[in-house]
Write a protein that holds these residues in place. Structure first.
Motif, PDB file in Angstrom:
ATOM      1  N   ARG A 108     -12.326  13.136  -3.834  1.00 24.51           N
ATOM      2  CA  ARG A 108     -13.431  12.568  -3.633  1.00 24.51           C
ATOM      3  C   ARG A 108     -14.566  13.461  -2.848  1.00 24.51           C
ATOM      4  NH1 ARG A 108     -13.265   6.961  -2.630  1.00 24.51           N
ATOM      5  NH2 ARG A 108     -15.133   6.676  -1.995  1.00 24.51           N
TER       6      ARG A 108
ATOM      7  N   SER B 290       3.643   1.096   2.859  1.00 25.07           N
ATOM      8  CA  SER B 290       3.412   0.062   3.795  1.00 25.07           C
ATOM      9  C   SER B 290       2.792  -0.901   3.646  1.00 25.07           C
ATOM     10  CB  SER B 290       2.142   0.911   4.933  1.00 25.07           C
ATOM     11  OG  SER B 290       1.079   1.055   4.347  1.00 25.07           O
TER      12      SER B 290
ATOM     13  N   ARG C  84       0.222   4.943   1.372  1.00 25.32           N
ATOM     14  CA  ARG C  84      -0.613   5.661   1.936  1.00 25.32           C
ATOM     15  C   ARG C  84      -0.854   7.345   1.454  1.00 25.32           C
ATOM     16  NH1 ARG C  84       1.862   5.235   8.071  1.00 25.32           N
ATOM     17  NH2 ARG C  84       2.413   7.284   7.439  1.00 25.32           N
ATOM     18  N   GLY C  85      -1.814   7.899   1.914  1.00 34.78           N
ATOM     19  CA  GLY C  85      -2.252   9.513   1.597  1.00 34.78           C
ATOM     20  C   GLY C  85      -0.994  10.226   1.694  1.00 34.78           C
ATOM     21  N   ASP C  86       0.066  10.112   2.576  1.00 30.27           N
ATOM     22  CA  ASP C  86       1.114  10.765   2.723  1.00 30.27           C
ATOM     23  C   ASP C  86       2.406  10.385   1.896  1.00 30.27           C
ATOM     24  OD1 ASP C  86       1.687   8.633   4.121  1.00 30.27           O
ATOM     25  OD2 ASP C  86       2.192   9.691   6.034  1.00 30.27           O
TER      26      ASP C  86
ATOM     27  N   ILE D  65     -13.936  -1.172  -2.820  1.00 29.97           N
ATOM     28  CA  ILE D  65     -13.392  -1.113  -1.472  1.00 29.97           C
ATOM     29  C   ILE D  65     -14.250  -1.046  -0.504  1.00 29.97           C
ATOM     30  CG2 ILE D  65     -11.930   0.849  -1.588  1.00 29.97           C
ATOM     31  CD1 ILE D  65      -9.884  -0.689  -0.213  1.00 29.97           C
ATOM     32  N   ASP D  66     -15.173   0.108  -0.849  1.00 26.71           N
ATOM     33  CA  ASP D  66     -16.031   0.610   0.042  1.00 26.71           C
ATOM     34  C   ASP D  66     -17.284  -0.253   0.404  1.00 26.71           C
ATOM     35  OD1 ASP D  66     -16.850   1.255  -2.602  1.00 26.71           O
ATOM     36  OD2 ASP D  66     -18.751   2.375  -1.809  1.00 26.71           O
TER      37      ASP D  66
ATOM     38  N   ASN E 186      -2.220   7.098  -2.190  1.00 28.87           N
ATOM     39  CA  ASN E 186      -3.403   6.412  -2.126  1.00 28.87           C
ATOM     40  C   ASN E 186      -3.669   5.377  -3.245  1.00 28.87           C
ATOM     41  OD1 ASN E 186      -4.552   7.636   0.392  1.00 28.87           O
ATOM     42  ND2 ASN E 186      -5.185   9.378  -0.787  1.00 28.87           N
TER      43      ASN E 186
ATOM     44  N   VAL F 279     -13.440  15.574   0.536  1.00 30.37           N
ATOM     45  CA  VAL F 279     -12.900  14.537   1.667  1.00 30.37           C
ATOM     46  C   VAL F 279     -11.096  14.906   1.405  1.00 30.37           C
ATOM     47  CG1 VAL F 279     -12.183  12.406   2.528  1.00 30.37           C
ATOM     48  CG2 VAL F 279     -14.544  12.814   1.408  1.00 30.37           C
ATOM     49  N   ALA F 280     -10.674  15.342   2.595  1.00 32.06           N
ATOM     50  CA  ALA F 280      -9.129  15.882   2.598  1.00 32.06           C
ATOM     51  C   ALA F 280      -8.225  14.648   2.300  1.00 32.06           C
ATOM     52  CB  ALA F 280      -8.833  16.286   3.968  1.00 32.06           C
ATOM     53  N   HIS F 281      -7.259  14.698   1.728  1.00 31.65           N
ATOM     54  CA  HIS F 281      -6.162  13.683   1.360  1.00 31.65           C
ATOM     55  C   HIS F 281      -6.818  12.653   0.549  1.00 31.65           C
ATOM     56  CE1 HIS F 281      -3.979  16.372   3.830  1.00 31.65           C
ATOM     57  NE2 HIS F 281      -4.927  15.965   5.082  1.00 31.65           N
ATOM     58  N   SER F 282      -7.752  12.872  -0.187  1.00 32.90           N
ATOM     59  CA  SER F 282      -8.172  11.679  -1.020  1.00 32.90           C
ATOM     60  C   SER F 282      -7.726  11.565  -2.427  1.00 32.90           C
ATOM     61  CB  SER F 282      -9.796  11.611  -0.639  1.00 32.90           C
ATOM     62  OG  SER F 282     -10.329  12.864  -1.425  1.00 32.90           O
TER      63      SER F 282
ATOM     64  N   ASN G 113       0.821  -1.090  -0.136  1.00 34.25           N
ATOM     65  CA  ASN G 113       0.236  -0.025  -0.026  1.00 34.25           C
ATOM     66  C   ASN G 113       1.092   1.390   0.053  1.00 34.25           C
ATOM     67  OD1 ASN G 113      -2.439  -1.335   0.166  1.00 34.25           O
ATOM     68  ND2 ASN G 113      -2.329  -1.779   2.215  1.00 34.25           N
TER      69      ASN G 113
END
Lengths: 302, 148
Positions: free
Chosen positions: A232, A64, A58-60, A146-147, A278, A239-242, A56
């Protein structure tokens, strides 16, 4: 009627070799892999993809470990139909097998249809002008995104979870020793109501830049792909950091068996350069076999 | 004589540094500040036992509630503890979660069996907590520290 097709196809064959009719996105993973040459009325494509070492991002941007899907295998069946000498339709039916360290789940992925229209054909008269195609398509939400996952490791995620429409341009200059192409697609997902409000993924776009060289029977293409999705929204709120960002590199080797049959080997290293957010990193290897049916085939006799 | 206050002050500063460092390492696994619920019924905080890790079902911590005047709640029932990663639009498995009252602390609830499907930067994972505090139900969203 058959004679007209033969004349048209022969004329286009005279204009250049099949390398002229390739596309920059074919085999890149950035768009549908199947294109038809004017001498093909119908074409079929099958491929098997193995993507492993998934991690993965991540958003930053930090990479990971993945505790869910670590390997994904994909079978794709595609068919194309030449509607006019300069336009064709394709149908893509993918089937996915997701693996975690201990389990696997499989299912049908999102089915997609597309249309390509060559509005600027390649020509010996202007060998440095690229061929240009208009692309339009739609992907039908068929599999869980995924949601919607009900699996602890998201192994039941076989799609994006949203209907998506796309439009774009694919250019390819294949008349010279040095071949190149650029593809740009805009993808518009459709919002949907969920238990967490009205979800709307951001507008997406995909860019592919590729270079290649073709000998008598072999074509080598390599390039880079950028996939981007804007923020999104949920019930209209950003939505922040999306944002999603993914930069891939790919290489494709295609070899013709004869005028109608070929195989293709593609290696894509996903999220391997530049900024990625992401998304997931992994290496995908695809082996494909495709075969066309000519206009003179008895399939089209009435 | 002037030397002693300097030594004592230095020792106190050294000691304060140590406690600050401890508090920071604790903060890395907790939602440091109390967050007000949607209808302003209560404030909630969560302190995680250890730095959070994805892929294991044994993540646990303690929720603490106060009323709207920041007075420790006299009764608390947790009705929901829903993890969410808004940036990706998904939640996480919650089939093994357990909520247990903390004996002698009616304002606190232990939450165990929390599972994260993937790692996340600080604030990337959030949890929507629904709780009945002093007889009134409300909901609060807490941002989580880094999930490795």
């Amino acid at each position: 009627m058959r004679l007209i097709w033969i004349v048209v196809a022969s004329g286009l064959l005279w204009c250049g070799s099949t390398s002229a009719w390739a596309c920059s996105s074919c085999g890149s993973g950035g768009d549908d892999p199947l294109i038809l040459y004017p001498n093909e009325k119908l074409k079929f494509y099958t491929s098997a993809t193995d993507e492993s070492g998934l991690r993965n991002i991540r958003g930053d941007g930090v990479v990971s470990p993945s505790y869910g899907i670590i390997r994904r295998q994909k079978l794709l069946f595609a068919a194309g139909y030449l509607a006019t000498f300069n336009s064709f339709f394709t149908l893509n039916i993918p089937y996915t097998i997701n693996h975690s360290a201990t389990r696997q789940r499989q299912g049908l992925s999102d089915i997609a249809v597309a249309w390509r229209y060559t509005f600027l054909p390649s020509s010996l008269a202007t060998p440095y002008l690229p061929q240009a195609q208009l692309i339009a398509g739609h992907k039908f939400k068929n599999a869980r995104g995924i949601d919607e996952s009900r699996d602890i490791q998201n192994l039941d995620v076989f799609g994006t979870g949203f209907n998506e429409s796309k439009i774009g341009i694919d250019t390819w200059s294949g008349m010279n020793w040095f071949q190149y192409g650029i593809t740009y697609l805009v993808i518009v997902p459709t919002a949907k109501e969920t238990g967490r409000g009205k979800q709307h993924p951001g507008l997406k776009d995909t860019a592919v830049v590729s270079v290649g060289h073709t000998t008598d029977h072999v074509r080598i293409v390599t390039g880079v792909t950028r996939y981007r999705s804007s923020q999104r929204t949920v019930d209209g709120d950003l939505v922040a950091h999306s944002e999603q960002l993914q930069h891939n590199i790919f290489a494709t080797l295609q070899s013709s068996i004869d005028m109608m049959r070929s195989w293709r080997l593609t290696v894509v290293r996903n999220a391997s350069w530049g900024e990625n957010r992401n998304t997931a990193r992994g290496t995908a290897v695809t082996l494909a076999y495709q075969w066309g049916v000519g206009h003179d085939s008895t399939l089209f006799d009435h | 004589m002037r030397f002693f206050p300097i030594v004592i002050t230095s020792l106190l500063m050294f000691s304060a540094c140590g406690s600050k460092s401890d508090s920071n390492s604790g903060a890395s696994a907790s939602s440091a500040n109390a967050v007000e619920s949607e209808q302003k019924v209560f404030y909630a905080t969560m302190v995680w036992d250890e730095p959070l890790k994805a892929g294991t079902k044994d993540q646990k911590g303690t929720l603490a509630f106060t009323d709207s005047h920041m007075v420790a709640a006299s009764s608390v029932t947790v009705n929901g503890f829903r993890l969410l990663m808004p940036s990706m639009g998904h939640g996480s498995y919650d089939g093994d979660q357990k909520y247990t009252a903390v004996e002698g602390s009616p304002d606190k609830v232990r939450v165990e069996g929390v599972y994260f499907t993937m790692g996340g930067a600080p604030g990337e994972w959030v949890v929507d907590v629904t709780a009945t505090v002093n007889g009134t139900e409300d909901k609060v969203r807490l941002e989580l520290p880094e999930v490795q």
